[in-house]
Each structure stands twice: as C-alpha cells, then as structure tokens.
Design an enzyme around this catalytic site. Sequence first.
Site, PDB file in Angstrom:
ATOM      1  CG  HIS A  60      21.443 -71.495   9.825  1.00 43.73           C
ATOM      2  ND1 HIS A  60      21.998 -70.743   8.691  1.00 43.73           N
ATOM      3  CD2 HIS A  60      21.890 -71.104  10.743  1.00 43.73           C
ATOM      4  CE1 HIS A  60      22.937 -70.070   9.230  1.00 43.73           C
ATOM      5  NE2 HIS A  60      22.690 -70.310  10.454  1.00 43.73           N
ATOM      6  CG  LEU A  63      18.231 -79.140   3.825  1.00 42.38           C
ATOM      7  CD1 LEU A  63      17.987 -79.900   5.115  1.00 42.38           C
ATOM      8  CD2 LEU A  63      19.536 -79.242   3.070  1.00 42.38           C
ATOM      9  NE  ARG A  64      15.093 -73.856  -2.713  1.00 45.42           N
ATOM     10  CZ  ARG A  64      16.036 -72.756  -2.694  1.00 45.42           C
ATOM     11  NH1 ARG A  64      17.121 -73.057  -3.423  1.00 45.42           N
ATOM     12  NH2 ARG A  64      15.777 -71.907  -2.106  1.00 45.42           N
ATOM     13  CG  HIS A 149      18.387 -62.807   8.371  1.00 49.88           C
ATOM     14  ND1 HIS A 149      19.470 -62.917   7.669  1.00 49.88           N
ATOM     15  CD2 HIS A 149      17.750 -61.639   7.904  1.00 49.88           C
ATOM     16  CE1 HIS A 149      19.611 -62.278   6.616  1.00 49.88           C
ATOM     17  NE2 HIS A 149      18.572 -61.365   6.870  1.00 49.88           N
ATOM     18  CG  HIS A 202      23.139 -65.864   8.301  1.00 49.80           C
ATOM     19  ND1 HIS A 202      22.224 -66.758   7.728  1.00 49.80           N
ATOM     20  CD2 HIS A 202      22.468 -64.707   8.616  1.00 49.80           C
ATOM     21  CE1 HIS A 202      21.128 -66.163   7.845  1.00 49.80           C
ATOM     22  NE2 HIS A 202      21.333 -64.911   8.205  1.00 49.80           N
ATOM     23  CG  ASP A 275      23.615 -69.284   5.937  1.00 49.69           C
ATOM     24  OD1 ASP A 275      22.629 -69.833   6.522  1.00 49.69           O
ATOM     25  OD2 ASP A 275      23.561 -67.994   5.814  1.00 49.69           O
TER      26      ASP A 275
END
Lengths: 368, 298
Positions: A60, A63-64, A149, A202, A275
């Site tokens: 994960h 991604l921009r 999360h 995470h 992340d």
Amino acid sequence: MRLLLRGARLLDPAAKRDGVAEVLIVDGEIASVGSKVDATGARVIELDGQWVTPGFVDLHSVLRDTSDLDAALKGGFTTVVAAPESNKLRDDRLQLLTAAPLTRKLEGEELGETPEDAACLSQGFRPLVKSGVLRRALQYSRGKLLVLHAEDPSLTGAGVLGEGLTATRLGLPSVPVAAEAAVVARDLLILEETGGRLHFAHLTTARSVELIRAAKQRGLQVSADCTPHHLTRDDRSAEGYALEARVWPPLRSEADVKALGLALADGTLDAVACDHVRVDVLDREHPFEACAPGCEAFEQALPAVWGLGLTPLRLVEVLSTAPARLLGLETGILPGLRAALTIIDPQARAVAGVISGARYLSSTGVTT
Amino acid sequence: MSSTRHLLGIEGLPRAELEQLLTRAHEYREGRVGGRHLVGRVVANVFYEASTRTRSSFEVAAASLGAHVLNWTVTGSSASKGETLVDTAKNIAALGVSIIVVRHQHSGAAALVARSVGCSVVNAGDGQHEHPSQALLDAYTLWRRWGTLAGKRVAIVGDILHSRVARSNLHCLKALGASLVFCGPPTMLPMGLAALGAEVTTELDHALDGADAVMMLRIQRERQGDALFPTPAEYHVRWGLTNERAAALKPEAVVLHPGPVNRGLELSPEVADGQRSLILEQVQNGVAVRKAILEAVS
C-alpha cells in the site's frame, strides 16, 4: 529480445534457492534458470556477485503521479498496489494493481463494491469505526484480502505523535498505544467468528504485534505489515519539530520500533509495506501538527529492512515473496513467469536496478 | 543556527542566562534604566490566537523601548485562506521588521518562523509547547519577592496537559533551583512529567502541603467539549483553590495565575483578590520582563 543475467547470486524464498546461477529472459519472460543456459544472441549483463531476487511487491502506497512510480522502481519495486487514496495511473514499466475501497468512499458505513480486478480491499488510511461493518465485510468478501488501518479516532483525537516524553516536552497532541491495539484486538475477535482474510497495514506498536502473534498461534488467518519508517524512526525524531517525523500512523517509542523488527524476523509480521505518500511542499510550510503527514518511503524500504540483520532469504521474503502471496500473485525466479526481478548491490546495501518485463532499469539511470 | 537571537523556549537555557534576564527585568522594573534601545526598530506582534494581555504587554514593552509596533492579527479564517505560516512570516520580515513576536495555536510555530526569516523571533506562546515570557515573568515575580528561588517549592495546578505555561515554568523554575509539584485531574496530566524532574500528584492538598507558591492554571472552558472532568463545580471542589485551602497554606505562601482568572473555578474570588495574590503584580512585572527579552534578542 534476449537478456542474460550472469554471475548473480539468486535469492528466491519460494524455491528455497540461494546460489549463483544464470537467468535468461526472452521477450520479458523468464526462459531458463541454471548453470548452462543457452545464451545465443542474448545481451549479457554481468552482475558479479550482486543479488537477484523476485521483484519487490508493495502492499500500500498512495500513487499520485508517475514520479511516485519512478520512486517505486528506484526502490526496487516491480509490483505496487495503489491505495484507495491514489489517482488513476497507467504505466507499463511495472505491475500496477489497485486496492478497491473496503467501504463506500472509505466512510466506513457501507460495503464498497468488489471489482474482479482489485488486488485487495482496503480502508486506506481511514479507520473502520463500526464493528458491524467489518463483520459484514469479512462475511461478504471471503477469499479477498481485507487491508485494515487499525485506529480508534476517539483515542487518537488530534494526536500527531505516539504518547511519551517527546510528545509531552514538545507539547504535541499524542496518540496512546490503545488507539491502535484496541482496534487490532477487536478486529481479531470478529475475525475469529466470521473467518476471512484480514490484513493489518502499518502496525506500529509492540502491543499490536503481541496480539497478532497470539492470533496466529490460534490459527487465525491474519497477516500484518509495517513500514520502513516505523522500523527505523521512533518518536524522538520529532525533536525540533522535524517534519520527517510527521507520518501517519504516528511514530512510536524505541521499544515499539524494536518489537517491529523482531516481529518481522520471527514471522509475526509478514511484510514490509511502504506507505509511500508524497507531500506537497506547500503542505510542509505549517507547524508540525498542521502539516499533512506522509513520507517518500519506496527508497527507504531496502535500507530499513537491511538494518534488521535478517537472513538474505527472509529479507527477500518480507519485501517480495510474502506480499506477493498475500495478493495471490505468482512469485519466484522460475521459467514461465513474467520477468520481475530486483538487483541488489550487497556492498552498497542498495537497489542496483530492476528487470521488469523486457526492461532493464539500472539505478544509475541506464534504461533499456 | 545563525547568529540571530531568538527566544523560542526556556528548555535548555542555562541558569546564568535566565538570571541575566531577571536582573535586567529588575532594572527596568525599578526604573534604573530608561532604555530607548529599540528606537527606529519595528517590532511585529503576530498573533494567530486572540490574547489581549500578552499582546498588550509586549506592545507596551516595545513602545516604551522606542520601537514602532506593528500589530498583525491573523484570524482563523484568513489563516486558512491558503497563505502558509512560512509565507506570512517572510512577508512580515520583508517589511523590515527587527523582531517578530509570535503567538500561534500550534506547538513549534515560533521555531518554524525562526527557521524561515532572518530577523529575531520571540515566542509568545506556541500551542501546548512553551510560553517563555510568561514563565520568566512568573519567575521574576517570585524572585523579586524572595531574592532567590533556590529550595522553594512551587505547586502548579490545573490542566498541565494542554498548558504551555506549565512546560515553560517547569524548565524555568527548575533551572533556577526550585522544586516543582504538578497537580490536576489525571486526565490533564501528560505522560513523562516525572521523568522531566517534577513531582506529580492528583491530590491538591498534597501538592499544597509545604508549597511556597501556588500557580493556578486557567481552565479553558472551550475545552470542556473534551470532557476532561465532569463539571466545573466538581473541578472547583477537587482542584480549586478555595478559601479553606488558601487559609491552610504556609503563612508567607503566595498565589499566582497567568490570567484571565475564572473566578470561582480555579480559585475563589477572595483568594484572587486576597493578601496572598500576586496576580496584578505579575501583569505589572510582565512589561519589565518583556522589555528585557526584547532587548536581549535585538
């Protein structure tokens, strides 16, 4: 198009392979692996003791744009899963997968749609407050990996750093361990009833890791990862309001960092996931707590894992084999598979390049 | 760090430097120096949080040193209109300002401003971090009274968790040789206070036992949404300085409050106006202390 990798130490946990061998790649596919490979007409890359591993797989990251994918390739990743907060991208240099939102708009109220091509279902960085929604998601989505999360926002409050002396001294709102661990405990209880495949993204605390360890011992289908930054930095790196400590979930104590490393070594944690979240420069011109959280993590992954002193095969497992298996992907350095390989320079402890399909991308910038 | 002088916090400042500031403040307070040290300079008060007292105190201090005072008030709404704190600070510095006095709702804001501009920066309160001028004026008020802080016991009572005054006072009073006891509801006591060298208790009578000075912190009613204690009435009973508690203090013990006082909550009106109260003197001393600070960073 024939490409021969020569003189490399192949590390493939799936095949339990650790030894020098040649790899012939034809038209982007692994054609043969061994000591006497017919390399007629192939372009030869002399690797001289460098390691070749199955390409790293990231579970994960946000991604921009393509610069995030450039960073992924530099970090050795040939497969990346775009977190639900990502933009839609296309790129044929690597395998780009998508995590579908676990709940509609990630609001945690109603189940999201589960498209066939989604690599997994994910809540991104958003908490799932309602236990009933998680229960239904687990019941409904059997087989698909649910990436969670773990956060109780009522315990997080406005917190930006793990609870402890540093947060107290700096006057930063802090986050107690229970904000994560209480949710892990709750979710494990629900998983035990419903079945399903639950994955915690995470994780940051020793307490959460203990809960996962106990759950695995009970035979629950649970997996978990941690990030490169939570393996290498503790709350003290916020000293002077340093923005490299402004990440989400928040940085924790030295003891937590140590527990994460041990949990990766003993298999309690399955994988390292990046992340990677690139933060706009303007979003960093505010005081610590008002800054957007995130860090560019792809290139930190290998150095962070290297620092743990794992065996070479376990190192490859947490960066590649384990996350690939969690996603149900084929993995290995085996004839018939698409070429997705990472080349590591063990002296420099750095990624030296990747082979992705017919492409060879060297970290020195040579692309063919 | 450049050679530009700032006052961003008390933590880490050596005792000698603190004493130098107190001594200089005393000279101003006693009128021994006229001090027109800032003639021709501009001091900008940049306040992201409303604070009439602190801002006025800095304004009076700067003006009486001969500075021109620029009051740059930033309300929540205009701050959210896109300009970053760094951007705003650079713009203010570009006006030719010598000293920026900044108050901000977020911890570390003054340090960020100091990193971004070439002029001096004084922290007038950043989030829950520090409020150095308040701690210095508190210390000065006690020092003026006693001649020394060494061996004195100071109780700080209230919302320690959210208090920058408490943090600055911890560092300041300890550096000057006093011992500290923090007291408040368990929900208002942050982790790690003992590691910082303070005694911690939730029992007010225990905190007050043997105290030479009691500093009552303001309860911010706007935080009541957080429900850190059930009701103001209960707070007053358990952690308020009532007439009975004040009467049981050591005869010469004094009471401080950074203001503004919630009368009947942190302390009873009689105590606030009583013999022990140094509250108005704190305000008076604040100007002298801030003159010393502005001079020191200029």
